[in-house]
Design an enzyme around this catalytic site. Structure first.
Site, PDB file in Angstrom:
ATOM      1  CG  HIS A 122      -5.725  -1.829   8.815  1.00 15.19           C
ATOM      2  ND1 HIS A 122      -5.669  -0.465   8.775  1.00 15.19           N
ATOM      3  CD2 HIS A 122      -4.478  -2.223   9.199  1.00 15.19           C
ATOM      4  CE1 HIS A 122      -4.463  -0.069   9.098  1.00 15.19           C
ATOM      5  NE2 HIS A 122      -3.720  -1.103   9.374  1.00 15.19           N
ATOM      6  CD  GLU A 167      -8.426   1.260   7.631  1.00  9.96           C
ATOM      7  OE1 GLU A 167      -8.494   0.403   8.531  1.00  9.96           O
ATOM      8  OE2 GLU A 167      -7.598   2.190   7.658  1.00  9.96           O
ATOM      9  CG  ASP A 170      -0.269  -0.337   2.513  1.00  8.13           C
ATOM     10  OD1 ASP A 170       0.970  -0.255   2.580  1.00  8.13           O
ATOM     11  OD2 ASP A 170      -0.967  -0.679   3.476  1.00  8.13           O
ATOM     12  CG  ASN A 199      -8.660  -1.162  12.077  1.00  6.99           C
ATOM     13  OD1 ASN A 199      -7.683  -1.806  11.685  1.00  6.99           O
ATOM     14  ND2 ASN A 199      -9.152  -0.124  11.427  1.00  6.99           N
TER      15      ASN A 199
HETATM   16  P1  PGA Z   1       2.352  -1.077  12.545  1.00  4.57           P
HETATM   17  O1  PGA Z   1       1.196  -1.034  11.446  1.00  4.57           O
HETATM   18  O2  PGA Z   1       3.298  -2.146  12.095  1.00  4.57           O
HETATM   19  O3  PGA Z   1       2.968   0.284  12.487  1.00  4.57           O
HETATM   20  O4  PGA Z   1       1.696  -1.392  13.846  1.00  4.57           O
HETATM   21  C1  PGA Z   1       0.617  -2.208  11.007  1.00  4.57           C
HETATM   22  C2  PGA Z   1      -0.571  -1.914  10.129  1.00  4.57           C
HETATM   23  O5  PGA Z   1      -1.235  -0.878  10.350  1.00  4.57           O
HETATM   24  O6  PGA Z   1      -0.877  -2.720   9.237  1.00  4.57           O
END
Ligand code: PGA
Length: 241
Positions: free
Chosen positions: A138, A143, A67, A136
């Site tokens: 995702h 999302e 992404d 959450n």
């Molecule tokens: P993080 O993000 O590794 O910074 O916790 C993971 C994500 O949001 O997929």
């Protein structure tokens, strides 16, 4: 799903790097799906160390990132282009032409999305997709929602994601509101998936991923439908499973 619980972030990262390395050793021209965020940073460090010790060769590897934020130029230190160069690509021998990142600056996101999925297909599909997970649930920037867009597409970031990611920006207002992400089907088409999580704030999402209902409201729960998923977590993220 295979769940591996490691003591801490360091052990989780080492194990993850070993798994990625074994993929590349088994198939030198592996197609890797790569993730950003704070979780995989140490895994990338470990892979760089292996490369420096001549234990791994990336010269035939192709990569596709999951992404990218929209409207954040690649020179911006918070862009995922910048992150990948800083944390991995500048330190290993993946040929530049083998590196694929979504262009969040394009004025034709639809075309960018369709072409990205086509490029993955032309590369023969992703052999190993590395994923982080949001609190959450995702994966990528897919999302929680009533319906998910299965292919690569533009998304509005969830408020929780904007808040979670604001730690990297000067203020919450600076976090981009939109991003472009591989879709759920793009991810699920990968031959193997490696999901990493550490820290207490991921424990609920990990529980729902492993044993919750399969629902678009927890996008990571869809991984239960995939035959080759390995989840590596530290003890804190494993607290509720
Ligand atoms: P993080 O993000 O590794 O910074 O916790 C993971 C994500 O949001 O997929």
């Amino acid at each position: 799903m295979r769940v591996i619980i490691e003591k801490d972030y360091e052990a989780m990262s080492k194990k993850a790097a070993l798994l990625v390395a074994s993929q590349v050793r088994l198939k030198e021209d592996s197609v890797l799906g790569l993730a950003t965020g704070s979780t995989p940073i140490r895994m990338y460090n470990e892979l760089i160390e292996m490369y420096e010790k001549d234990e791994i060769d990336f010269s035939e590897v192709k990569t596709f990132n999951l992404d990218e934020y929209c409207n954040l130029p690649s020179e911006n230190p918070q862009s995922y282009h910048y992150y990948m160069n800083e944390n991995f690509f500048n330190h290993v021998n993946i040929p530049e032409e083998n590196i694929n990142l979504l262009d969040g600056m394009t004025d034709n996101l639809k075309k960018e999305s369709i072409e990205y999925d086509m490029k993955i297909k032309r590369a023969g599909g992703i052999d190993l997709q590395v994923l982080g997970i949001g609190p959450n649930g995702h994966i990528g920037f897919n999302e929680p929602a009533e319906k998910l867009n299965v292919k690569t597409h533009q998304v509005d970031l969830a408020q929780e994601t904007i808040e979670a990611n604001s730690r990297f920006f000067e203020s919450k207002e600076d976090v981009p509101k939109k991003a472009i992400t591989m879709g759920i089907a793009t991810i699920l088409k990968s031959n193997r998936i490696l999901l990493l999580a550490n820290g207490k704030n991921k424990a609920k999402a990990i529980k729902e991923t492993v044993s919750g209902n399969v629902t678009t409201k927890v996008p990571s729960s869809l991984l239960q439908t995939h035959p080759e998923v390995t989840i590596i977590v530290d003890e804190e993220a494993a607290e509720l499973i």
